[in-house]
Design a protein around this motif. Sequence first.
Motif, PDB file in Angstrom:
ATOM      1  N   ALA A   1      -0.474  42.871  17.421  1.00 36.29           N
ATOM      2  CA  ALA A   1      -0.777  44.310  17.437  1.00 36.29           C
ATOM      3  C   ALA A   1       0.058  45.087  16.433  1.00 36.29           C
ATOM      4  O   ALA A   1       0.896  45.906  16.803  1.00 36.29           O
ATOM      5  CB  ALA A   1      -0.582  44.877  18.843  1.00 36.29           C
ATOM      6  N   SER A   2      -0.176  44.848  15.153  1.00 39.50           N
ATOM      7  CA  SER A   2       0.455  45.684  14.136  1.00 39.50           C
ATOM      8  C   SER A   2      -0.298  47.005  14.094  1.00 39.50           C
ATOM      9  O   SER A   2      -1.490  47.055  14.364  1.00 39.50           O
ATOM     10  CB  SER A   2       0.424  45.004  12.768  1.00 39.50           C
ATOM     11  N   ARG A   3       0.381  48.076  13.751  1.00 39.32           N
ATOM     12  CA  ARG A   3      -0.181  49.422  13.937  1.00 39.32           C
ATOM     13  C   ARG A   3      -1.443  49.646  13.121  1.00 39.32           C
ATOM     14  O   ARG A   3      -1.421  49.619  11.896  1.00 39.32           O
ATOM     15  CB  ARG A   3       0.852  50.491  13.593  1.00 39.32           C
ATOM     16  N   GLY A   4      -2.548  49.874  13.849  1.00 40.18           N
ATOM     17  CA  GLY A   4      -3.770  50.334  13.232  1.00 40.18           C
ATOM     18  C   GLY A   4      -4.590  49.279  12.507  1.00 40.18           C
ATOM     19  O   GLY A   4      -5.708  49.537  12.112  1.00 40.18           O
ATOM     20  N   ARG A   5      -4.057  48.073  12.330  1.00 41.19           N
ATOM     21  CA  ARG A   5      -4.794  47.059  11.583  1.00 41.19           C
ATOM     22  C   ARG A   5      -5.658  46.218  12.514  1.00 41.19           C
ATOM     23  O   ARG A   5      -5.313  45.998  13.661  1.00 41.19           O
ATOM     24  CB  ARG A   5      -3.818  46.139  10.840  1.00 41.19           C
ATOM     25  N   ASP A   6      -6.774  45.726  11.969  1.00 41.87           N
ATOM     26  CA  ASP A   6      -7.566  44.771  12.729  1.00 41.87           C
ATOM     27  C   ASP A   6      -6.757  43.503  12.918  1.00 41.87           C
ATOM     28  O   ASP A   6      -5.900  43.165  12.086  1.00 41.87           O
ATOM     29  CB  ASP A   6      -8.861  44.443  11.983  1.00 41.87           C
ATOM     30  N   ILE A   7      -7.018  42.795  14.015  1.00 43.89           N
ATOM     31  CA  ILE A   7      -6.248  41.590  14.272  1.00 43.89           C
ATOM     32  C   ILE A   7      -7.155  40.368  14.215  1.00 43.89           C
ATOM     33  O   ILE A   7      -8.312  40.414  14.647  1.00 43.89           O
ATOM     34  CB  ILE A   7      -5.516  41.653  15.630  1.00 43.89           C
ATOM     35  N   LYS A   8      -6.651  39.309  13.637  1.00 41.78           N
ATOM     36  CA  LYS A   8      -7.366  38.040  13.589  1.00 41.78           C
ATOM     37  C   LYS A   8      -6.908  37.197  14.775  1.00 41.78           C
ATOM     38  O   LYS A   8      -5.755  36.773  14.828  1.00 41.78           O
ATOM     39  CB  LYS A   8      -7.078  37.307  12.267  1.00 41.78           C
ATOM     40  N   PHE A   9      -7.816  36.986  15.698  1.00 45.64           N
ATOM     41  CA  PHE A   9      -7.460  36.284  16.927  1.00 45.64           C
ATOM     42  C   PHE A   9      -7.668  34.787  16.734  1.00 45.64           C
ATOM     43  O   PHE A   9      -8.778  34.324  16.487  1.00 45.64           O
ATOM     44  CB  PHE A   9      -8.296  36.784  18.102  1.00 45.64           C
ATOM     45  N   ASP A  10      -6.582  34.053  16.859  1.00 48.24           N
ATOM     46  CA  ASP A  10      -6.594  32.610  16.630  1.00 48.24           C
ATOM     47  C   ASP A  10      -6.208  31.913  17.930  1.00 48.24           C
ATOM     48  O   ASP A  10      -5.145  32.188  18.498  1.00 48.24           O
ATOM     49  CB  ASP A  10      -5.603  32.276  15.510  1.00 48.24           C
ATOM     50  N   LEU A  11      -7.072  30.999  18.391  1.00 49.40           N
ATOM     51  CA  LEU A  11      -6.767  30.279  19.623  1.00 49.40           C
ATOM     52  C   LEU A  11      -5.465  29.489  19.508  1.00 49.40           C
ATOM     53  O   LEU A  11      -4.779  29.265  20.500  1.00 49.40           O
ATOM     54  CB  LEU A  11      -7.921  29.326  19.973  1.00 49.40           C
ATOM     55  N   GLY A  12      -5.130  29.098  18.289  1.00 44.66           N
ATOM     56  CA  GLY A  12      -3.876  28.375  18.095  1.00 44.66           C
ATOM     57  C   GLY A  12      -2.667  29.220  18.474  1.00 44.66           C
ATOM     58  O   GLY A  12      -1.661  28.696  18.969  1.00 44.66           O
ATOM     59  N   ARG A  13      -2.763  30.536  18.248  1.00 47.97           N
ATOM     60  CA  ARG A  13      -1.663  31.421  18.633  1.00 47.97           C
ATOM     61  C   ARG A  13      -1.521  31.465  20.156  1.00 47.97           C
ATOM     62  O   ARG A  13      -0.408  31.483  20.690  1.00 47.97           O
ATOM     63  CB  ARG A  13      -1.898  32.838  18.089  1.00 47.97           C
ATOM     64  N   VAL A  14      -2.653  31.502  20.861  1.00 45.75           N
ATOM     65  CA  VAL A  14      -2.582  31.521  22.322  1.00 45.75           C
ATOM     66  C   VAL A  14      -1.937  30.240  22.830  1.00 45.75           C
ATOM     67  O   VAL A  14      -1.105  30.255  23.738  1.00 45.75           O
ATOM     68  CB  VAL A  14      -3.986  31.672  22.953  1.00 45.75           C
ATOM     69  N   GLU A  15      -2.323  29.136  22.221  1.00 45.82           N
ATOM     70  CA  GLU A  15      -1.727  27.851  22.612  1.00 45.82           C
ATOM     71  C   GLU A  15      -0.220  27.875  22.363  1.00 45.82           C
ATOM     72  O   GLU A  15       0.566  27.390  23.189  1.00 45.82           O
ATOM     73  CB  GLU A  15      -2.389  26.725  21.816  1.00 45.82           C
ATOM     74  N   GLY A  16       0.181  28.456  21.237  1.00 43.53           N
ATOM     75  CA  GLY A  16       1.607  28.540  20.935  1.00 43.53           C
ATOM     76  C   GLY A  16       2.364  29.379  21.953  1.00 43.53           C
ATOM     77  O   GLY A  16       3.474  29.022  22.366  1.00 43.53           O
ATOM     78  N   TYR A  17       1.776  30.475  22.399  1.00 44.36           N
ATOM     79  CA  TYR A  17       2.470  31.327  23.362  1.00 44.36           C
ATOM     80  C   TYR A  17       2.374  30.764  24.782  1.00 44.36           C
ATOM     81  O   TYR A  17       3.195  31.105  25.639  1.00 44.36           O
ATOM     82  CB  TYR A  17       1.945  32.753  23.273  1.00 44.36           C
ATOM     83  N   ARG A  18       1.377  29.879  25.030  1.00 42.44           N
ATOM     84  CA  ARG A  18       1.398  29.114  26.288  1.00 42.44           C
ATOM     85  C   ARG A  18       2.614  28.192  26.281  1.00 42.44           C
ATOM     86  O   ARG A  18       3.295  28.034  27.299  1.00 42.44           O
ATOM     87  CB  ARG A  18       0.093  28.319  26.415  1.00 42.44           C
ATOM     88  N   ASN A  19       2.918  27.604  25.119  1.00 43.82           N
ATOM     89  CA  ASN A  19       4.120  26.777  24.994  1.00 43.82           C
ATOM     90  C   ASN A  19       5.375  27.625  25.184  1.00 43.82           C
ATOM     91  O   ASN A  19       6.388  27.147  25.708  1.00 43.82           O
ATOM     92  CB  ASN A  19       4.146  26.091  23.628  1.00 43.82           C
ATOM     93  N   PHE A  20       5.310  28.887  24.728  1.00 41.45           N
ATOM     94  CA  PHE A  20       6.436  29.800  24.925  1.00 41.45           C
ATOM     95  C   PHE A  20       6.689  30.027  26.413  1.00 41.45           C
ATOM     96  O   PHE A  20       7.833  30.061  26.877  1.00 41.45           O
ATOM     97  CB  PHE A  20       6.143  31.117  24.218  1.00 41.45           C
ATOM     98  N   CYS A  21       5.604  30.191  27.183  1.00 41.13           N
ATOM     99  CA  CYS A  21       5.752  30.322  28.639  1.00 41.13           C
ATOM    100  C   CYS A  21       6.402  29.066  29.222  1.00 41.13           C
ATOM    101  O   CYS A  21       7.282  29.156  30.095  1.00 41.13           O
ATOM    102  CB  CYS A  21       4.393  30.558  29.290  1.00 41.13           C
ATOM    103  N   ASN A  22       5.965  27.902  28.764  1.00 39.67           N
ATOM    104  CA  ASN A  22       6.576  26.651  29.224  1.00 39.67           C
ATOM    105  C   ASN A  22       8.067  26.621  28.907  1.00 39.67           C
ATOM    106  O   ASN A  22       8.889  26.174  29.716  1.00 39.67           O
ATOM    107  CB  ASN A  22       5.901  25.451  28.551  1.00 39.67           C
ATOM    108  N   LYS A  23       8.414  27.083  27.715  1.00 45.85           N
ATOM    109  CA  LYS A  23       9.818  27.093  27.279  1.00 45.85           C
ATOM    110  C   LYS A  23      10.661  27.960  28.218  1.00 45.85           C
ATOM    111  O   LYS A  23      11.746  27.559  28.653  1.00 45.85           O
ATOM    112  CB  LYS A  23       9.888  27.634  25.855  1.00 45.85           C
TER     113      LYS A  23
END
Length: 940
Positions: A609-631
């Motif tokens: 969520a950078s200010r005002g810009r469209d965001i490119k949603f990548d499933l790989g990022r979600v997987e990475g932050y699922r790993n963050f939850c595990n961490k």
Amino acid sequence: MDKTYDPHAIEQHWYQTWEERGYFAPKDEGDGAYCIMIPPPNVTGRLHMGHAFQDTIMDALTRFHRMKGERTLWQAGSDHAGIATQMVVERLINAEGETRHDYGREKFIDRIWDWKEHSGNTITRQLRRMGSSLDWEHERFTMDEGLSDAVKEVFVRLYEEGLIYRGKRLVNWDPVLHTAVSDLEVLSGEENGHMWHMRYPLSNGQGHLIVATTRPETLLGDCAVAVNPSDERYKHMIGELLELPLTGRRIPIIADEEHVDPEFGTGCVKITPAHDFNDYAVWQRHRDEKIISEEPHGGLINIFTVDAAIRDNEEDEDNLIPTAYIGMDRYVARKQIVTDLKAQGLLEKIDDHKLMVPRGDRSDAVIEPFLTDQWYVKVAPLAKPAIEAVENGDIKFVPDNWKNTYFEWMRNIQDWCISRQIWWGHRIPAWYDDAGNVYVGRSEEDVRKQHNLADDYPLRQDEDVLDTWFSSALWPFSTLGWPEDTDRVKTFYPTSVLVTGFDIIFFWVARMIMMGIKFMDDVPFKEVYVHGLVRDSHGDKMSKSKGNVLDPIDLIDGIELEPLVEKRTSGMMQPQLAKKIERVTRKDFPDGIPSFGTDAMRFTFAALASRGRDIKFDLGRVEGYRNFCNKLWNATRYVLMNTEGEDTGKGSSEVELSVADRWIITQLQSTISAVTQSIDNYRFDHAAQAIYEFTWNNYCDWYLELCKPVLTNDTSSDAAKRGTRRTLIQVLEALLRLTHPIMPFITEEIWQRVAPMTDAQGDTIMLQGYPVADQSLIDKNAVAEMEWTMQFILGIRKIKGEMNIAPGKPVPVLLANATEQDQTWLTSNRRYLDFLARTESVEVLPAGEAGPESATALVGEMKVLIPLAGLIDKNAEIKRLEKEIGKLQGEVERIGKKLSNPNFVDKAPAAVVQKEKDKMEVARKALEDLQAQAEKIQAI
């Protein structure tokens, strides 16, 4: 704690607990008030990625301010979505073999209410899955009794001030739904069509003008042909008359500099004011001119029925419509008119032509500009103070550039058509008598009383309902109980911030500002945070036609690929599109999308969520932050194993803080400051990054390892162990509070385990205080010392990696150019170096001595040397390096040939060529590094 983090085991439990205990409702007291109004989702809606992104931002802000001790309200509610809801229920009864007209208005409305109760509000259930801490106890609906009263009150007041009027104007007309629709409900797209060039003969017999159009059927409603007054070809003809083909009418040639470009086409433009918005504007400029005003109906001629068929002549005495076309559908009439023009020698030519075609977003029917009697709001008097509110800073747009879009729309605003020809919605509070007189009031009883009309005096209520945007324009104050002067109005109006997309700045944001200032004498919100669109990983807009739509709930729960097509074809999407999604998904996740959980998805949205810009949603990022939850989960398990049942220095116990303790406490203060400042400035990406870096790198990768020498060493004092345990648990507890607004579920679950070992009071992390940085806890010396220690450890680890030395193998270390400060820090941090870098010995070389052939790392000006003799098998290592060097040389040669091939460099996309150049640079650098290592080992 369970060994494995399972989001589904905790999310539903905690949300039910929060809601049942009333944690989402504003506190009775607090340090100021903070309020966000949810953009009311349609009652027919389902959660999509844009909703999920927007609601994550709003919930993060709400939880953040709630934890800061403010009286915090995130107002819940939904919109009745007039046209969309009516269509849903109409389809249901059509499937039963009936129509709404078979039902009648009252029974049909009852059927809609029944549908809403049993099948509507799917999206509100999905919002709960996202962890949204909305005040459900005070949920509002735009058709509930209180909001309906507010709508009637506003309508009546505006009417009494002359700001609402009824008039015949041009509107967007949906010939399938039989209603006017707003600009937002019109989707224009490029389609293939034709341009017909037609001859309009001069009445004096001196030739003809050629007029080009994409809609030849509308010539039946032409009132003039316009030319530019500076066009030398036609200026002498201005005022002359033309024979309008096929109609027997004569129309004038008029001059209009604003609308006619002499360089475009033939420089002649047909003017059909009842069926084209631009032509209507031309007609308004010229309607008082005698040559136009003497036209039948003043030149304003409607040729269509509500079905977009050619009307008959019953509504006028001039028989304007040729009988040959009466009753024809517009496209049938088009074909016949073209045939007739050709037969009379009046068709010059036909060109293929691409044009923008407006279609209704609900019916997909081509929208007609249509002349009807409608209700309007006179907007200019309302727009002026709304513009000034942004100009003087009472309302701030974030990012600031969106105020320019707002000004552009508001300074060119047109009167607002607020009536819709459907049944579901707020019925217009106007009544008519048999003489056509109009009476506006809050109820029929109010009208009769106000105008002294007898109970048996015939009155009938207007059949139309109000545009949905009319009721949603009142949302910031009607939801709080207005027109009553409620405590919620006093406390939470004006609201704090509106979180919205740029596409409804005019349709909703501007109208809320106008209505808020008008009826509350204050702006409805102080800031407007405008977020971008959620796009796919390639930057393309998500759409069903592209097959790149992602369902947030699918990503939370996971997707098994085999039943995906069946799921996607259950009314949501065509089979071929479902298969396309399956292919996209299978490419990234061959075994299906795992269950990421809500927190991982929310953290992904925040991080993007950078200010005002469209965001490119990548499933790989979600997987990475699922790993963050595990961490985070696994780090907590380690902390609990080392603190549960132990003395954690709670209360007045004596503690001794190590340099690592002081360092992590300092890093925590810096992170708290960064996260708080980022959220205050709507930089959720910066907030998420700061939390991620601190959690993963500082706390987990470094501090948890730095604790081990203290906690496992028998020589450590009890006070030192207590200090480390206290730091472990207190930093973790603060980190959980810091992270909670973005990841509410996992932080609540962990906090419940951690809080009893701290001084925290209360039953939920939601109502704990948000961390505040304590400048007195910042120890710059500890930071400098730990930076030195970590660089030392990293240097040795890097050498081991490069030289293929086992990470756990103890190594002798020599230090060259070591200063007095270096030697002091070496002495105080040997336990960290021995434990984490596996140093066998550390010897400081005399000044000026270079030492034996060694692998080298730098820590400031100091050289960290690891003598290679005896540590590695020289021949085996050289053989290994030669093999790696050979592979890289082959890679460099392969890429070099590709880049020297003109067919590739000149014809491939620039991005593809650049990618190969980048690969070449990486390969060359790796090759140089390996060759340097080989030379060093050869020298042993």
